[in-house]
Design an enzyme around this catalytic site. Structure first.
Site, mmCIF file in Angstrom:
data_model
loop_
_atom_site.group_PDB
_atom_site.id
_atom_site.type_symbol
_atom_site.label_atom_id
_atom_site.label_comp_id
_atom_site.label_asym_id
_atom_site.label_seq_id
_atom_site.Cartn_x
_atom_site.Cartn_y
_atom_site.Cartn_z
ATOM 1 N N TYR A 84 -10.581 -5.077 2.780
ATOM 2 C CA TYR A 84 -9.735 -4.603 3.878
ATOM 3 C C TYR A 84 -10.578 -4.582 5.153
ATOM 4 O O TYR A 84 -11.477 -3.769 5.306
ATOM 5 C CB TYR A 84 -9.214 -3.198 3.550
ATOM 6 C CG TYR A 84 -8.120 -2.690 4.464
ATOM 7 C CD1 TYR A 84 -8.231 -2.750 5.848
ATOM 8 C CD2 TYR A 84 -6.981 -2.101 3.936
ATOM 9 C CE1 TYR A 84 -7.236 -2.269 6.687
ATOM 10 C CE2 TYR A 84 -5.978 -1.617 4.752
ATOM 11 C CZ TYR A 84 -6.100 -1.702 6.122
ATOM 12 O OH TYR A 84 -5.115 -1.222 6.943
ATOM 13 N N GLU A 88 0.861 -1.182 0.000
ATOM 14 C CA GLU A 88 0.000 0.000 0.000
ATOM 15 C C GLU A 88 0.898 1.233 0.000
ATOM 16 O O GLU A 88 1.764 1.390 0.863
ATOM 17 C CB GLU A 88 -0.888 0.036 1.240
ATOM 18 C CG GLU A 88 -2.006 -0.970 1.238
ATOM 19 C CD GLU A 88 -2.867 -0.840 2.476
ATOM 20 O OE1 GLU A 88 -2.897 0.250 3.095
ATOM 21 O OE2 GLU A 88 -3.512 -1.834 2.853
ATOM 22 N N ASP A 136 -6.040 8.087 9.987
ATOM 23 C CA ASP A 136 -4.663 7.804 10.368
ATOM 24 C C ASP A 136 -4.329 8.336 11.748
ATOM 25 O O ASP A 136 -4.701 9.456 12.112
ATOM 26 C CB ASP A 136 -3.692 8.408 9.346
ATOM 27 C CG ASP A 136 -3.835 7.763 7.982
ATOM 28 O OD1 ASP A 136 -4.082 6.544 7.946
ATOM 29 O OD2 ASP A 136 -3.714 8.466 6.968
#
Length: 266
Positions: free
Chosen positions: A171, A46, A57
């Protein structure tokens, strides 16, 4: 079957998907790291597009993104970096991890065309819900790019719907909140992974918080691949001065290579 799906169906007890922030600590180092990951036989990489407001994040990746942005890294330059990596012999599947605003600014059709020309195989857009991604999916389909969805433990009613649209892999987010290194995981996460695996027509991968070889081994029993992001990005950040010093660069790269090898130890 796409290149990403093929890579995640190869026989192996451990299929690793490392995450890098492109351009941290500098583009040259990112290229060297991509070559190392290719040589070490990871399944997929990634490649994160640095963004000023990365909602998913944690602090480690936010700090790395800030460093990359300070060097002028943006979506176009990340695509140039990927193209250079391909030209230098990197063959592993590359997944672009980007928030949606940079893609909108470039335009989905133009983005997909440039991504394919740069050697990108798929894209993850964490802030674009599957209910709103039809335009991106259409643009990417025209260029043969996988649009990889995220599914969280809170999405259980939507798991089948998300999985049915999945390309490349699904994912699976290990826990709620932002990315970051964790010591423990919910006792329900294994059942969640098995549920996704049962309904998904493509491989599954788990990420968010996975940082040690024992984490990788544990989750490899319940998912087809394991994503390691913050732990690797933190190590790169800790070694950034050594990586940018000619006298110490090779040793720092060797230490990162060894970290990846330890994660892949079956």
């Amino acid at each position: 079957m796409t290149a990403i799906e093929q890579a995640l169906r190869k026989p192996s007890e451990v299929r690793l998907i490392p995450f890098l922030v492109a351009g941290d600590p500098d583009p040259e180092t990112s290229l060297d790291l991509l070559r190392i990951l290719d040589e070490e036989g990871v399944a997929v990489v990634e490649l994160g597009v640095p963004y000023s407001d990365p909602l998913a994040d944690g602090p480690v990746i936010q700090e790395a993104a800030t460093r990359a942005l300070s060097h002028g890294m943006n979506l176009s330059r990340v695509l140039e970096l990927a193209k250079t990596a391909r030209e230098s012999g990197v063959r592993i599947p590359l997944v672009l991890f980007s928030y949606v605003n940079p893609l909108i600014q470039l335009g989905f059709d133009r983005f997909a065309k440039r991504a394919r020309e740069s050697g990108i195989d798929g894209v993850i857009v964490p802030d674009l819900p599957v209910e709103e991604n039809e335009a991106l999916r259409t643009a990417c389909a025209d260029q043969g790019l996988d649009v990889i969805p995220l599914v969280a433990p809170t999405s259980r009613e939507r798991v089948r719907m998300i999985a049915e649209q999945a390309q490349g892999f699904v994912y699976c987010v290990s826990s709620l909140g932002t990315t970051g290194i964790r010591d423990g995981f919910s006792k329900d996460v294994d059942a969640f992974l098995e549920e996704v695996r049962r309904v998904s027509p493509v491989p599954t991968a788990i990420g968010f918080g996975i940082s040690r070889p024992e984490h990788v081994r544990r989750f490899s029993r319940h998912a087809d691949a394991v994503v390691v992001g913050s732990a690797l990005v933190r190590l790169i950040g800790e070694r950034r001065e050594a990586l940018q010093n000619h006298a110490t660069r090779e040793q720092a790269l060797a230490e990162i290579r060894e970290f990846v090898r330890e994660l892949k130890t079956e």
